[in-house]
Write a protein that holds these residues in place. Structure first.
Motif, PDB file in Angstrom:
ATOM      1  N   SER A  85       0.825  -1.214   0.000  1.00  0.00           N
ATOM      2  CA  SER A  85       0.000   0.000   0.000  1.00  0.00           C
ATOM      3  C   SER A  85       0.853   1.255   0.000  1.00  0.00           C
ATOM      4  CB  SER A  85      -0.943   0.015   1.209  1.00  0.00           C
ATOM      5  OG  SER A  85      -1.813  -1.102   1.173  1.00  0.00           O
ATOM      6  N   GLU A  86       0.316   2.297  -0.642  1.00  0.00           N
ATOM      7  CA  GLU A  86       0.974   3.600  -0.691  1.00  0.00           C
ATOM      8  C   GLU A  86      -0.065   4.667  -0.371  1.00  0.00           C
ATOM      9  OE1 GLU A  86       2.451   4.007  -4.620  1.00  0.00           O
ATOM     10  OE2 GLU A  86       3.951   2.409  -4.449  1.00  0.00           O
ATOM     11  N   THR A  87       0.361   5.676   0.396  1.00  0.00           N
ATOM     12  CA  THR A  87      -0.526   6.790   0.733  1.00  0.00           C
ATOM     13  C   THR A  87       0.115   8.102   0.332  1.00  0.00           C
ATOM     14  OG1 THR A  87      -1.472   5.580   2.608  1.00  0.00           O
ATOM     15  CG2 THR A  87      -1.805   7.965   2.559  1.00  0.00           C
ATOM     16  N   GLU A 145      -5.113  10.161  -0.650  1.00  0.00           N
ATOM     17  CA  GLU A 145      -5.351   9.039  -1.548  1.00  0.00           C
ATOM     18  C   GLU A 145      -4.486   7.839  -1.173  1.00  0.00           C
ATOM     19  OE1 GLU A 145      -4.820  10.244  -5.567  1.00  0.00           O
ATOM     20  OE2 GLU A 145      -6.530  11.638  -5.567  1.00  0.00           O
ATOM     21  N   THR A 146      -5.095   6.667  -1.191  1.00  0.00           N
ATOM     22  CA  THR A 146      -4.393   5.421  -0.894  1.00  0.00           C
ATOM     23  C   THR A 146      -4.498   4.495  -2.095  1.00  0.00           C
ATOM     24  OG1 THR A 146      -4.926   5.602   1.462  1.00  0.00           O
ATOM     25  CG2 THR A 146      -4.271   3.433   0.643  1.00  0.00           C
ATOM     26  N   HIS A 196      -3.099   0.554  -3.760  1.00  0.00           N
ATOM     27  CA  HIS A 196      -2.603  -0.771  -3.406  1.00  0.00           C
ATOM     28  C   HIS A 196      -2.039  -1.457  -4.652  1.00  0.00           C
ATOM     29  CE1 HIS A 196      -4.913  -0.187   0.297  1.00  0.00           C
ATOM     30  NE2 HIS A 196      -5.996   0.017  -0.454  1.00  0.00           N
ATOM     31  N   ASP A 254      -7.850   3.172  -3.982  1.00  0.00           N
ATOM     32  CA  ASP A 254      -8.913   2.881  -3.025  1.00  0.00           C
ATOM     33  C   ASP A 254      -9.914   4.037  -3.010  1.00  0.00           C
ATOM     34  OD1 ASP A 254     -10.499   2.190  -0.842  1.00  0.00           O
ATOM     35  OD2 ASP A 254      -8.840   1.168   0.159  1.00  0.00           O
TER      36      ASP A 254
END
Length: 462
Positions: free
Chosen positions: A189-191, A195-196, A198, A238
């Motif tokens: 996962s990246e944030t 905004e997130t 995957h 996401d």
């Protein structure tokens, strides 16, 4: 290719009007244009209707290939190899002088153009046996007449059909069974800000997946959008069902999750082309207009809204209607006025509100005919009822889009009015398939009729 295996394709006039370069799409086989077809193109090219342009393009494309050929070569067939970039063997293009044919009892009587073209096909079928002679026409009645007259092979023009059945048309979203996250074992996962995203293994997704395709499951939480994919992994953004269902545009909230996906695509400034399909009453036009007003007036992202639609008889009858171009277009764009009226139904002075919004958002009603040659900048273009347009007509509109322009195409493939288009050959179907993996495009099929329970029942049972 062995001569006996080469096929002879006789093209009807409507094929060249549908695709002026159709004669280049028959690979190594031979294409024959009856003289009657040229006469019909000549009669059409000076009409005021929009089809005249296609007739002129077809005539010019034929002349480009045959301008250096002798009369004998034109009748015998001019090679198409030099006009195709591919290296494989190409067939020939010939003009057949069907006016020299003498009528016999095995042919259709009369001088009707369709009969003359069918008689040409019957003559060539007899002359070139055992080679297969095929009449290609989009006219269903002409196909029936040809079969009844004894022609063994009659076909529709299917070169521009990208799918074999409308059920295979991309819906723009995919629903997983059960809980999506229950099947995920490996996730990165990246944030970034709010905004997130995957990165997930490719094998948990369907065999075919596209950029900007929406993903959701049977639960009430998971919703995402594909933003990148390769053979090993898929990167999704996401979104969350609850957040999507609570979004608003000009006071309108989605009534179901299909509308929520459509609104997300409409409000996303990174998406330049939004294709909305679905039955009448599903909310395509209303969502498009509400989102356009939100982005023009509230957010100031775009400068104006241009509304247009295909009107088969507009070139012939628009000049007889009074007023400006916008006033002439009003009968064909009543659906837009209905949507504007609905959006301001609670205003104290509805008419004044609508006039103010029309001026504030700089809403312009334009004819498709007058869109050619324009370069549209920083605008939202709503193209309604585009299921009645061919692929070439839609290309003409899409290529008008300049920097910072968003194009919204709405259509219902169950309501095609054109004589020669079907759900498989509609330009809307064509661009949905062509743009389905383009990073600047999103497709959403909106299921369900939100107009009323009467409209919903009619859609299901009539």
């Amino acid at each position: 290719m062995a001569p006996e295996l080469r096929k002879k394709y006789i093209l009807d006039t409507n094929i060249l009007l549908h695709d002026p370069f159709a004669f280049l799409n028959f690979k190594e086989h031979d294409v024959i244009i009856p003289m009657t077809v040229l006469e019909e193109l000549d009669a059409i090219k000076d009409r005021k209707k929009d089809v005249a342009r296609d007739a002129r393009i077809a005539i010019r494309s034929l002349e480009e290939i045959m301008h250096e050929a002798t009369p004998e070569e034109i009748v015998e067939g001019v090679s198409l190899k030099q006009h195709d970039e591919e290296e494989h063997d190409k067939g020939t293009l010939a003009i057949f002088p069907d006016h020299l044919l003498e009528f016999n009892t095995s042919q259709l009587p009369g001088q009707e153009n369709d009969n003359r073209i069918i008689n040409t096909a019957l003559h060539l079928q007899q002359q070139f046996k055992p080679q297969r002679t095929i009449l290609v026409t989009k006219d269903i009645n002409m196909r029936l007449k040809a079969k009844g007259a004894g022609l063994e092979h009659v076909e529709d023009y299917k070169t521009d059909q990208l799918i074999s059945d409308i059920k295979y048309l991309s819906q723009g979203h995919h629903q997983f069974d059960g809980d999506f996250w229950a099947s995920v074992e490996d996730c990165e996962s990246e944030t970034e800000g709010r905004e997130t995203s995957h990165i997930l293994p490719r094998d948990i997704f369907p065999n075919t997946i596209f950029i900007n395709e929406y993903l959701h499951d049977e639960g009430e939480k998971f919703a995402a959008k594909v933003i990148a994919h390769d053979k090993d992994s898929v990167k999704i953004k996401d979104l969350g069902k609850e957040r999507m269902m609570h979004r608003q545009a000009w006071g309108i909230s989605p009534k179901n999750f299909d509308q929520a996906m459509a609104m997300d695509a409409l409000l996303d400034t990174d998406i330049d082309l939004v294709l909305l399909t679905g039955p009448a009453g599903s909310g395509k036009t209303l969502l498009a207009l509400a989102s356009a007003l939100e982005m023009v007036i509230e957010k100031g992202i775009y400068e104006k809204i241009i509304v247009t639609r295909n009107t088969p008889e507009i070139a012939e009858s628009i000049g007889f209607l009074p007023g400006t171009e916008e006033e002439k277009m009003a009968p064909w764009l009543a659906a837009i006025n209905d949507s504007l009226d609905f959006l301001h139904r609670h205003d104290e002075c509805r008419e004044s509100s609508m006039n103010y919004i029309m001026e504030k958002a700089n809403i312009q009603f334009k004819s498709v005919n007058f869109m050619r040659g324009r370069s549209i900048q920083k605008s939202i273009v709503i193209l309604d009822e585009c299921q009645n347009m061919t692929a070439s007509q839609l290309k003409t509109i899409i290529t008008r889009a300049g920097e910072g322009t968003k194009l919204i195409c709405c259509g219902n493939l169950a309501q095609i009015d054109s004589n020669y288009l079907s759900p498989l050959t509609s330009g809307l179907t064509y661009i949905v398939e062509r743009f389905k993996d383009f990073e600047g495009c999103a497709t959403v099929n909106i299921a369900g009729v939100m107009r009323s329970r009467l409209a919903s029942f009619a859609e299901e049972h009539l």
